[in-house]
Design a protein around this motif. Sequence first.
Motif, PDB file in Angstrom:
ATOM      1  N   LEU A 180       0.785  -1.231   0.000  1.00 21.65           N
ATOM      2  CA  LEU A 180       0.000   0.000   0.000  1.00 21.65           C
ATOM      3  C   LEU A 180       0.819   1.284   0.000  1.00 21.65           C
ATOM      4  O   LEU A 180       0.309   2.343  -0.381  1.00 21.65           O
ATOM      5  CB  LEU A 180      -0.936   0.015   1.221  1.00 21.65           C
ATOM      6  N   CYS A 181       2.056   1.218   0.421  1.00 18.22           N
ATOM      7  CA  CYS A 181       2.882   2.423   0.589  1.00 18.22           C
ATOM      8  C   CYS A 181       3.115   3.117  -0.757  1.00 18.22           C
ATOM      9  O   CYS A 181       3.518   2.492  -1.739  1.00 18.22           O
ATOM     10  CB  CYS A 181       4.209   2.033   1.228  1.00 18.22           C
ATOM     11  N   ILE A 182       2.876   4.429  -0.801  1.00 18.27           N
ATOM     12  CA  ILE A 182       3.045   5.219  -2.018  1.00 18.27           C
ATOM     13  C   ILE A 182       3.983   6.394  -1.740  1.00 18.27           C
ATOM     14  O   ILE A 182       3.693   7.250  -0.896  1.00 18.27           O
ATOM     15  CB  ILE A 182       1.695   5.718  -2.546  1.00 18.27           C
ATOM     16  N   GLN A 183       5.087   6.434  -2.456  1.00 17.22           N
ATOM     17  CA  GLN A 183       6.063   7.515  -2.288  1.00 17.22           C
ATOM     18  C   GLN A 183       5.608   8.799  -2.980  1.00 17.22           C
ATOM     19  O   GLN A 183       5.870   9.901  -2.487  1.00 17.22           O
ATOM     20  CB  GLN A 183       7.424   7.076  -2.845  1.00 17.22           C
ATOM     21  N   ASP A 184       4.944   8.673  -4.121  1.00 20.00           N
ATOM     22  CA  ASP A 184       4.465   9.842  -4.864  1.00 20.00           C
ATOM     23  C   ASP A 184       3.142  10.306  -4.256  1.00 20.00           C
ATOM     24  O   ASP A 184       2.068   9.902  -4.686  1.00 20.00           O
ATOM     25  CB  ASP A 184       4.279   9.492  -6.340  1.00 20.00           C
ATOM     26  N   ILE A 185       3.229  11.163  -3.251  1.00 21.21           N
ATOM     27  CA  ILE A 185       2.036  11.552  -2.497  1.00 21.21           C
ATOM     28  C   ILE A 185       1.025  12.308  -3.355  1.00 21.21           C
ATOM     29  O   ILE A 185      -0.180  12.276  -3.081  1.00 21.21           O
ATOM     30  CB  ILE A 185       2.406  12.377  -1.254  1.00 21.21           C
TER      31      ILE A 185
END
Length: 202
Positions: A180-185
Motif C-alpha cells: 500500500l505504501c506510495i512515495q508519490d504523495i
Amino acid sequence: MNLLSILSVDNTSSVSVMINDKIVDNFSTDDYNSHSKVLPGYLVKINSKYDLGKFDGIAISIGPGSYTGLRIGLSLAKGLAFSKNLPLIPITTFDIINYKIINESPYWILVHSHRDFYFAQKYNNSIKIDEPFVVDINKLECDYIYYSGKEVYKNEENKTYSKLNSDVMLQIAMDNYNELCIQDINSVSPNYISNVKLDTNV
C-alpha cells in the motif's frame, strides 16, 4: 514500525499513532463537521510529542465517504507527508470495515453517502466481488450487512453496525505496508465513487 493514521470519512475525526508496532496514542471525536476544527489541532499535538521525521509513513482514509471530510483529511496528510518526507498509505473505508470481519458467506459492506443511500461493496469470504456502487439501503436484500455512518438497522439479525476507527488503519497499514505504501504523495486521491451507477433494484 512507526506510523500515523488520519481518519475523516464520516462524522468521526480521528488520529492514531503506532510506535514500534504498538498503538500508543489516539485523538478522536464524533462531533458533526469537526474535521477542519479538530484534525489540525490533533496533528499539532502529535507533532510536538513525536519525531514524525522518523516515522515510516502516514495512513490516510481515502473513502468512500464524506466529500468534505475526505478532502480535509487528505490535504492535511499530504502537507504533513511533504514536510516530513514520508510516504502515504491510502486505505479505503471498505477495507477498514472489512478488516475484522470473519464470514465465509457472501456479505455487503455499506458506507453512508446521503439520505438513505450508501456506497456498497459486495464480498465473498473477505474477497471483493465486482465494482462498488450506490444503493438505497431500504431496497438492499441480503443475509449479511456490515455498515457505517447513519445507523438504520435496530437489533436486526446479521446487520452489524461498524464504527470506523483510526487504530484499525494502523494495523492494516503495518500488515500491508509494502503493497500500500506510495512515495508519490501527489498521486493519492480520494475514492469518491462518483462515476458509478445508482442501483435501486439490488
